[in-house]
Design a protein around this motif. Structure first.
Motif, short mmCIF file in Angstrom:
data_model
loop_
_atom_site.label_atom_id
_atom_site.label_comp_id
_atom_site.label_asym_id
_atom_site.label_seq_id
_atom_site.Cartn_x
_atom_site.Cartn_y
_atom_site.Cartn_z
N GLY A 1 56.67 42.87 14.11
CA GLY A 1 56.91 43.08 15.53
C GLY A 1 55.64 43.46 16.27
O GLY A 1 55.30 42.86 17.29
N ALA A 2 54.92 44.46 15.76
CA ALA A 2 53.64 44.84 16.37
C ALA A 2 52.67 43.70 16.14
O ALA A 2 52.55 43.18 15.04
CB ALA A 2 53.12 46.13 15.74
N LYS A 3 51.99 43.30 17.20
CA LYS A 3 51.12 42.13 17.13
C LYS A 3 49.65 42.51 17.06
O LYS A 3 49.23 43.54 17.56
CB LYS A 3 51.32 41.24 18.36
N ALA A 4 48.87 41.64 16.45
CA ALA A 4 47.42 41.77 16.42
C ALA A 4 46.88 40.96 17.58
O ALA A 4 46.95 39.74 17.57
CB ALA A 4 46.86 41.27 15.10
N GLY A 5 46.38 41.65 18.59
CA GLY A 5 45.86 40.97 19.77
C GLY A 5 44.36 41.04 19.81
O GLY A 5 43.67 40.08 19.50
N CYS A 6 43.84 42.20 20.15
CA CYS A 6 42.40 42.32 20.34
C CYS A 6 41.71 43.07 19.20
O CYS A 6 40.51 42.96 19.04
CB CYS A 6 42.13 43.07 21.65
N ASP A 7 42.46 43.83 18.42
CA ASP A 7 41.91 44.68 17.35
C ASP A 7 40.86 45.66 17.87
O ASP A 7 39.98 46.09 17.14
CB ASP A 7 41.33 43.84 16.21
N ARG A 8 40.97 46.02 19.15
CA ARG A 8 40.02 46.96 19.76
C ARG A 8 40.72 48.03 20.61
O ARG A 8 40.08 48.82 21.28
CB ARG A 8 39.04 46.20 20.64
N GLY A 9 42.04 48.00 20.66
CA GLY A 9 42.78 48.97 21.46
C GLY A 9 42.75 48.69 22.94
O GLY A 9 42.95 49.59 23.75
N HIS A 10 42.50 47.44 23.32
CA HIS A 10 42.43 47.09 24.74
C HIS A 10 43.71 46.48 25.29
O HIS A 10 43.96 46.55 26.48
CB HIS A 10 41.28 46.11 25.00
N CYS A 11 44.51 45.85 24.42
CA CYS A 11 45.64 45.07 24.95
C CYS A 11 47.00 45.75 24.80
O CYS A 11 47.91 45.51 25.58
CB CYS A 11 45.69 43.70 24.30
N GLY A 12 47.17 46.60 23.80
CA GLY A 12 48.41 47.34 23.62
C GLY A 12 49.52 46.61 22.90
O GLY A 12 50.59 47.16 22.71
N CYS A 13 49.30 45.37 22.46
CA CYS A 13 50.41 44.65 21.81
C CYS A 13 50.70 45.20 20.42
O CYS A 13 51.74 44.87 19.84
CB CYS A 13 50.17 43.14 21.80
N CYS A 14 49.86 46.07 19.90
CA CYS A 14 50.09 46.68 18.59
C CYS A 14 50.69 48.09 18.72
O CYS A 14 50.81 48.79 17.72
CB CYS A 14 48.78 46.77 17.82
N THR A 15 51.11 48.48 19.91
CA THR A 15 51.60 49.83 20.13
C THR A 15 52.85 50.11 19.31
O THR A 15 53.80 49.33 19.30
CB THR A 15 51.92 50.07 21.63
N VAL A 16 52.82 51.24 18.59
CA VAL A 16 53.97 51.76 17.86
C VAL A 16 54.07 53.24 18.20
O VAL A 16 53.19 53.81 18.84
CB VAL A 16 53.84 51.55 16.33
N LEU A 17 55.14 53.87 17.75
CA LEU A 17 55.31 55.30 17.98
C LEU A 17 55.04 56.06 16.69
O LEU A 17 55.57 55.71 15.64
CB LEU A 17 56.74 55.58 18.46
N VAL A 18 54.18 57.06 16.78
CA VAL A 18 53.90 57.94 15.65
C VAL A 18 54.32 59.33 16.08
O VAL A 18 53.75 59.89 17.02
CB VAL A 18 52.41 57.90 15.24
#
Length: 166
Positions: free
Chosen positions: A35-52
């Motif tokens: 579900g969490a996607k690999a977009g920019c791998d730099r923390g710029h796009c947010g498509c990898c956002t999960v809840l911790v």
């Protein structure tokens, strides 16, 4: 390499991982939670956002071992549907009702970020507390600004979040 126990979507998972592995890579490649996607791998796009532990994080910038060592719980978009995984979270229902996605690539990150944002606001206090934030469309846009949508579904994303808030 390190043996860890990672709590994901309510389930403890024992794994042996490279200490340099990102949480995103572990979720996607190690656990098959795509579900969490690999977009920019730099923390710029947010498509990898999960809840911790209920707080939104960029999984591409977070080390899996750090989360495990802290004993934290991770929730991905796959975990939003309850224990059975067949129910939709009210936020997911609102996204569907408002057509708050187009290609769907950013949707998992948008959903996790929105849920984390709503939790942040609830921890800050509920109006009429003097310092409590009021969730207007402008406030939601600002708080969600770390999550990009290449298709431009922002209007519908904000509307879906507003539906859950009101």
């Amino acid at each position: 390499m390190e043996d860890i126990t990672l709590h994901v979507n309510g389930e403890g998972r024992r794994l042996t991982v490279d200490t340099r592995m990102s949480l995103l890579d572990l979720l996607r490649d190690g656990l098959g939670l795509t579900g969490a996607k690999a977009g920019c791998d730099r923390g710029h796009c947010g498509c990898c956002t999960v809840l911790v532990d209920g707080r939104r994080v960029y999984a591409c910038l977070t080390l899996a071992v750090a989360v495990a060592r802290a004993g934290a719980s991770v929730v991905t978009v796959e975990g939003l549907g309850g224990v059975s995984g067949t129910e939709l979270h009210p936020l997911q229902e609102a996204f569907v009702a408002r057509d708050a996605f187009q290609c769907g690539f950013c949707t998992p990150g948008q959903l996790c970020s929105a849920l984390g944002m709503l939790d942040e606001v609830s921890r800050a206090g509920v109006p009429p507390a003097p310092d409590a934030p009021v969730l207007t469309e402008t406030e939601i846009r600002e708080r969600m600004s770390g999550n990009l949508c290449r298709c431009g579904a922002y209007r519908n994303i904000v509307a879906a979040i507003m539906d859950v808030v009101t």
